[in-house]
Write an enzyme that holds these catalytic residues in place. Structure first.
Site, PDB file in Angstrom:
ATOM      1  N   HIS A 175       0.634  -0.854   0.047  1.00 10.65           N
ATOM      2  CA  HIS A 175      -0.193  -0.070   0.037  1.00 10.65           C
ATOM      3  C   HIS A 175       0.843   0.852  -0.299  1.00 10.65           C
ATOM      4  O   HIS A 175       1.160   1.514   0.880  1.00 10.65           O
ATOM      5  CB  HIS A 175      -1.129  -0.219   1.272  1.00 10.65           C
ATOM      6  N   ASP A 233     -18.184  22.767   8.856  1.00 16.95           N
ATOM      7  CA  ASP A 233     -18.480  22.252   6.962  1.00 16.95           C
ATOM      8  C   ASP A 233     -20.077  23.261   6.860  1.00 16.95           C
ATOM      9  O   ASP A 233     -19.664  24.077   5.729  1.00 16.95           O
ATOM     10  CB  ASP A 233     -19.681  20.963   7.212  1.00 16.95           C
ATOM     11  N   SER A 235     -20.182  26.274   8.489  1.00 16.85           N
ATOM     12  CA  SER A 235     -19.781  27.580   8.405  1.00 16.85           C
ATOM     13  C   SER A 235     -18.738  27.868   6.325  1.00 16.85           C
ATOM     14  O   SER A 235     -18.955  28.544   5.977  1.00 16.85           O
ATOM     15  CB  SER A 235     -18.630  27.989   9.107  1.00 16.85           C
ATOM     16  N   LYS A 375     -12.201  16.758   4.335  1.00 21.89           N
ATOM     17  CA  LYS A 375     -12.835  17.282   6.060  1.00 21.89           C
ATOM     18  C   LYS A 375     -11.338  18.082   5.386  1.00 21.89           C
ATOM     19  O   LYS A 375     -11.292  19.945   5.659  1.00 21.89           O
ATOM     20  CB  LYS A 375     -12.505  16.192   7.075  1.00 21.89           C
TER      21      LYS A 375
END
Ligand code: XMP
Length: 519
Positions: A175, A233, A235, A375
Site C-alpha cells: 500500500h 462544514d 460555516s 474534511k
C-alpha cells in the site's frame, strides 16, 4: 469541475484505505474521484480520466463473487495502478497466476527496488524502502509482457509493470498510500505526474474560483438559504456561497437552548460582524425545552429536536424568505462516497440529526459546494475564505447539543450545570495546548447523586463524567491519555466552580464497544 482539472479515477474494491489513496493524490494537487468497482466501462471512460487506480480490497480473486472489472479497461492504453487486490485482479484478467500464499503477509517489509526508471524514480534510499503489506494471495506467475520491478524476501513480485504494446499498467503488492510506506507519496506522485501526465492544478484557491462560478450559474437571481450551525462544514459552505452571491444568501441560526456557553455570540461575531453575511438568529430555546420536558429516551430526544428544528427553520424561511429556491448544505465527499459505496451503507447506531428532511418538504433545490471535498480540504478552503481558526478547527458538536449529554430529563437547572462544567473543560483543554490533538473533549451530566463533604457540610449532589477521545473520523475512538495534572485541574475547578456538582469521573471506554456520546 472536469473542464478545469486533470482527473484520476479510483475504482474501489472495498479497501479500508481507498479514501486515503484519493487524499494522497489530492495532496499532490491532482483531482481524484472514487467510483465503485462496479461502474460500467462507458461511464468510466466518459469521465476522461488521465489514469486509473484499482484499490485493494478484502476479497480473493478466487472467491465465488469476487469483484471484477471488464478486461477491456486494461486494453484502453490508460495508465493503471493496481494495488494489492487490484494487482491480483490484473494478473487474473491477463492470464497470469495468483496463488494463495501459505500465510498472510501483514505489516512492514523491506522492498528491494529493481527498476527505478519510472514509478520508483527517487523512491526510498539507495535501492530499498520500507513498505506496508496487507495481502493473502500473491503473484505466482506474471501475465505475459509484465516484468517485476521490485521484490521483498517473501514476494519475488512485489511490484510489476507492463512492457511494450499499448498497455501502461503498474501493480503493487503493498500500500503506497499509508504512512508506513516510506516513499509512498513520491511513488504516487510519479504515477500521477510522470506516468499519467497530470498537472498539479487542484488547489483550494482554484477551487474557490470554480465553485463561485458554478454557484452563480446555478442560482441566477434567486434567493438562497442556509442552516448555519457554527460547525466547520456549514460555516465553510455558507462562506463560500456568500463569496459567490453575497446578499442573495440568508443564513438561519436556530438557538435551540441546547448550545454551549458563548456559542451564539461567536456565530454572530464571525458571520454578521466579520463576514457581513445576512444572518437571522432564531431564539427558540423555550420551545425546544418545552418539547423536551420529561423526555428521557435518547432517540426520542433526537427525534423531537430534529423535527422541531425543521419546523422552526421552515417557518422562518417561509415567513421572511418565501421566495427562496435553494438550500445550502455542507455535505462532504465521504458522505457522498458512503452513499454510493461498494460496501453499502453502514448500520445506523444512532439516528444522526441533519437537515436532510428539508429540501423534499420545502421543494428547495440543493447547493452542496463541498460535495467533492475531504474534511482537511474543507479546512484549507475555510482558511482561504478568511474564516477564523476557532471555527475551522472546532471540535465536532452534535446537532441535538447538550440534550444528549444530560442523561435523563433536560431541565434549565441541569443545562446550566452542564454548560458551566463544559466551559471549564473547554478552557482547560485549550490552555493545555491539546485541543487540536483531540477529536472531542466534553462533560456529561449523570442522572445520579453522590455523597460528599464540603467544609463541615455533608453534600448530596451531581456527578460529571469527562469524555475525552482521540479519533480520525468519529467511527472508532480511543479515550485520551490526558496528563493526570490536567485531569486534576479540570476536576477541582468543576467541583469548586459548578454549583450542584460534587464529583467528577473520567470515562475510560473506547469505541467500539462504547460510543463517543453517552446517549
Ligand atoms: P457516537 O456517539 O455515535 O458519535 O460515537 C460519533 C460522532 O457523532 C456525533 N454525534 C452526533 N452528531 N447528531 C449529530 O449531529 C447526533 O445526533 C449525534 N450523535 C453523535 C458525536 O458527537 C461524535 O462526534
Amino acid at each position: 469541475m472536469e473542464q478545469w482539472h486533470d482527473r484520476i479515477l479510483i475504482l474501489d474494491f472495498g479497501s479500508q484505505y481507498t479514501q486515503l489513496i484519493a487524499r494522497r493524490i489530492r495532496e499532490a494537487q491532482v483531482y481524484s474521484q472514487i467510483l465503485p468497482c462496479t461502474t460500467p466501462l462507458a461511464t468510466i471512460l466518459a469521465y476522461r480520466p488521465k489514469g486509473i487506480v484499482l484499490s485493494g480490497g478484502p476479497a480473493s480473486v478466487y472467491d465465488k463473487n469476487a469483484p471484477m472489472i471488464p478486461r477491456q479497461l486494461l486494453e484502453e492504453g490508460l495508465p493503471i495502478l493496481g494495488i494489492c487486490y487490484g494487482m491480483q485482479l490484473v494478473t487474473k484478467l491477463l492470464d497470469g497466476e495468483v496463488a494463495k500464499a501459505s500465510h498472510r503477509e501483514y505489516g512492514r517489509a523491506e522492498l528491494m527496488i529493481d527498476d527505478a526508471s519510472d514509478l520508483f524514480k527517487g523512491v526510498g534510499k539507495g535501492a530499498s524502502c520500507q513498505v506496508w503489506m496487507s495481502h493473502g494471495d500473491r503473484i505466482e506467475r506474471m501475465p505475459k509482457g509484465f516484468r517485476s520491478i521490485a521484490h521483498t524476501a517473501n514476494s519475488p513480485v512485489a511490484a510489476m509493470k507492463s512492457t511494450g504494446g499499448k498497455r501502461r499498467i503498474y501493480c503493487l503488492q503493498f500500500h503506497p498510500e499509508v504512512a508506513h510506506t516510506t516513499g509512498g507519496v513520491k511513488l504516487l506522485r510519479n504515477f500521477v505526474y510522470d506516468i499519467c501526465g497530470c498537472k498539479p492544478t487542484w488547489t483550494m484557491r482554484s477551487y474557490v474560483d470554480t465553485a463561485v462560478e458554478q454557484i452563480r450559474e446555478q442560482v441566477g437571481q434567486e434567493q438562497v438559504i442556509c442552516a448555519l450551525s457554527g460547525g466547520v462544514d456549514s460555516s465553510v459552505a455558507a462562506a463560500l456561497t456568500h463569496r459567490a452571491i453575497g446578499d442573495q444568501l440568508t443564513c438561519i441560526f436556530v438557538d435551540n437552548g441546547l448550545l454551549r456557553a458563548g456559542e451564539k455570540e461567536q456565530v454572530k461575531q464571525t458571520f454578521a460582524r466579520q463576514l457581513h453575511l445576512n444572518l437571522r438568529l432564531l431564539d427558540a430555546a423555550q420551545m425546544f425545552l418545552a418539547a423536551l420536558k420529561g423526555v428521557t429516551d435518547p432517540e426520542r430526544k433526537r427525534k423531537i429536536i430534529g423535527k422541531l428544528f425543521i419546523k422552526q427553520f421552515e417557518a422562518e424561511a417561509k415567513s421572511k424568505l418565501g421566495d427562496a429556491k435553494f438550500l445550502v448544505q455542507g455535505t462532504l465527499y465521504p458522505d457522498v462516497i458512503e452513499s454510493v459505496s461498494f460496501k453499502g451503507p453502514s448500520a445506523t447506531i444512532k439516528t444522526h440529526h441533519n437537515v436532510g428532511g428539508l429540501p423534499t418538504k420545502m421543494r428547495l433545490k440543493l447547493i452542496e459546494p463541498l460535495r467533492e471535498l475531504f474534511k482537511d480540504e474543507v479546512r484549507v478552503l475555510g482558511k482561504e475564505l478568511g474564516l477564523p481558526d476557532d471555527i475551522i478547527w472546532r471540535q465536532p458538536f452534535p446537532g441535538p447539543g447538550l440534550a444528549i449529554r444530560i442523561l435523563g430529563a433536560v431541565t434549565p437547572e441541569r443545562l446550566a450545570m452542564l454548560r458551566n462544567a463544559e466551559a471549564v473543560v473547554d478552557q482547560e483543554i485549550r490552555k493545555s495546548g491539546l485541543y487540536h490533538d483531540l477529536w472531542q473533549a466534553f462533560a456529561v451530566l449523570l442522572p445520579v447523586r453522590t455523597v460528599g463533604v464540603m467544609g463541615d457540610q455533608r453534600t448530596y449532589e451531581h456527578v460529571i463524567a469527562l469524555r475525552v477521545v482521540t479519533s480520525l473520523d468519529g467511527m472508532t475512538a480511543d479515550w485520551a491519555k490526558l496528563p493526570h495534572e490536567l485531569l486534576g485541574t479540570i476536576s477541582s475547578r468543576i467541583i469548586n466552580e459548578v454549583r450542584g456538582v460534587n464529583r467528577v469521573v473520567y470515562d475510560l471506554s473506547s469505541k467500539p464497544p462504547s460510543t463517543i456520546e453517552w446517549e
